[in-house]
Enzyme design. Structure first.
Site, PDB file in Angstrom:
ATOM      1  N   CYS A  36      11.662   9.731  -4.799  1.00 16.69           N
ATOM      2  CA  CYS A  36      12.258   9.522  -3.489  1.00 16.69           C
ATOM      3  C   CYS A  36      13.406   8.527  -3.604  1.00 16.69           C
ATOM      4  O   CYS A  36      13.391   7.630  -4.444  1.00 16.69           O
ATOM      5  CB  CYS A  36      11.199   8.998  -2.517  1.00 16.69           C
ATOM      6  SG  CYS A  36      11.807   8.782  -0.824  1.00 16.69           S
ATOM      7  N   ASP A  38      14.004   6.200  -1.641  1.00 13.66           N
ATOM      8  CA  ASP A  38      13.597   4.930  -1.027  1.00 13.66           C
ATOM      9  C   ASP A  38      13.899   3.758  -1.966  1.00 13.66           C
ATOM     10  O   ASP A  38      13.535   3.785  -3.145  1.00 13.66           O
ATOM     11  CB  ASP A  38      12.101   4.986  -0.714  1.00 13.66           C
ATOM     12  CG  ASP A  38      11.641   3.853   0.183  1.00 13.66           C
ATOM     13  OD1 ASP A  38      11.782   2.677  -0.231  1.00 13.66           O
ATOM     14  OD2 ASP A  38      11.125   4.125   1.274  1.00 13.66           O
ATOM     15  N   ARG A  40      12.611   0.973  -2.254  1.00 16.57           N
ATOM     16  CA  ARG A  40      11.447   0.211  -2.710  1.00 16.57           C
ATOM     17  C   ARG A  40      10.750   0.840  -3.909  1.00 16.57           C
ATOM     18  O   ARG A  40       9.761   0.290  -4.411  1.00 16.57           O
ATOM     19  CB  ARG A  40      10.440   0.078  -1.557  1.00 16.57           C
ATOM     20  CG  ARG A  40      10.992  -0.636  -0.339  1.00 16.57           C
ATOM     21  CD  ARG A  40      10.077  -0.447   0.850  1.00 16.57           C
ATOM     22  NE  ARG A  40      10.000   0.944   1.260  1.00 16.57           N
ATOM     23  CZ  ARG A  40       9.173   1.411   2.207  1.00 16.57           C
ATOM     24  NH1 ARG A  40       8.348   0.578   2.821  1.00 16.57           N
ATOM     25  NH2 ARG A  40       9.181   2.680   2.530  1.00 16.57           N
ATOM     26  N   HIS A  92       5.642   8.469  -2.705  1.00 19.71           N
ATOM     27  CA  HIS A  92       5.128   7.118  -2.467  1.00 19.71           C
ATOM     28  C   HIS A  92       4.532   7.012  -1.065  1.00 19.71           C
ATOM     29  O   HIS A  92       5.014   7.619  -0.114  1.00 19.71           O
ATOM     30  CB  HIS A  92       6.234   6.066  -2.647  1.00 19.71           C
ATOM     31  CG  HIS A  92       7.324   6.141  -1.623  1.00 19.71           C
ATOM     32  ND1 HIS A  92       7.343   5.359  -0.492  1.00 19.71           N
ATOM     33  CD2 HIS A  92       8.423   6.924  -1.556  1.00 19.71           C
ATOM     34  CE1 HIS A  92       8.415   5.646   0.224  1.00 19.71           C
ATOM     35  NE2 HIS A  92       9.084   6.595  -0.399  1.00 19.71           N
ATOM     36  N   CYS A  95       6.142   6.828   2.960  1.00 20.77           N
ATOM     37  CA  CYS A  95       7.457   7.464   2.835  1.00 20.77           C
ATOM     38  C   CYS A  95       8.072   7.753   4.207  1.00 20.77           C
ATOM     39  O   CYS A  95       7.473   8.426   5.042  1.00 20.77           O
ATOM     40  CB  CYS A  95       7.328   8.758   2.039  1.00 20.77           C
ATOM     41  SG  CYS A  95       8.870   9.662   1.830  1.00 20.77           S
TER      42      CYS A  95
END
Length: 201
Positions: A36, A38, A40, A92, A95
């Protein structure tokens, strides 16, 4: 950011004077990571990888589709040119893309809506399992896991992977989930792409 880069480059050379010189000669990563976007969930940090260890593709909600030229060109290059034998699809918990697919579409997110259409369909397909779960976080995390399994399935069924099945070298497809609460990865599935699809799904 540029100052941090300079400090990092100096630190790498201090530890290993030939580090960057070795990288000039090409790459031979051990795995392709499809994750992803993302911020993080940085692929390399989660497994303590060094530059050159991973070939990485990231997009919203770690989606794999044969119609997505970006992801499929990366898979094809990884298999044919880099001879990669492990592909990891990593989602994750928590999400945002998965959460968005479970909510009404927002008019201002036209491209996001289009990208998440298969994920919305996956949610509808599994809604009888997901909707009774007791709170939103649990529902989102369950769809995260189902999405990873679905993307591994999409990857397996892609023409690129099907052609790679003819190779003498085994190709393993892995489905992992990263827990942003504790930084831990967990394995949902590992399949040998040489196995017949009927035995896998």
């Amino acid at each position: 950011m540029l100052l941090k880069n300079q400090a990092w480059a100096r630190e790498m050379v201090a530890r290993d004077p030939d580090f960057f010189l070795r990288n000039i000669n090409g790459q031979s990563p051990a795995a392709l990571w499809i994750g992803c976007a993302d911020s993080r969930v940085p692929a390399e940090y989660t497994i303590s990888a060094q530059p050159g260890d991973l070939f990485v593709h990231r997009n919203i909600a770690n989606l794999v589709s044969e119609s997505d030229l970006n992801v499929m060109s990366i898979v094809q290059y990884a298999l044919i040119e880099l001879k990669i034998r492990h592909i990891i699809v990593c989602g994750h918990h928590g999400c945002g893309g998965v959460r968005a697919s479970m909510a009404p579409e927002r008019e201002e997110l036209l491209y996001v809506n289009r990208k998440l259409k298969p994920l919305r369909e996956l949610y509808r397909y599994h809604s009888d399992e997901i909707d009774p779960l007791k709170d939103e976080a649990i529902r989102v995390n369950r769809l995260v896991e189902l999405n990873v399994l679905e993307q591994v399935r999409n990857l397996y069924r892609s023409s690129v992977v099907q052609r790679a099945r003819q190779s003498a070298h085994p190709l393993l497809l892995h489905g992992w989930v990263y827990d942003i609460r504790n930084g831990r990865l967990s394995e949902l599935v590992t399949i040998d792409a040489s196995t017949d699809a009927d035995a896998l799904f």
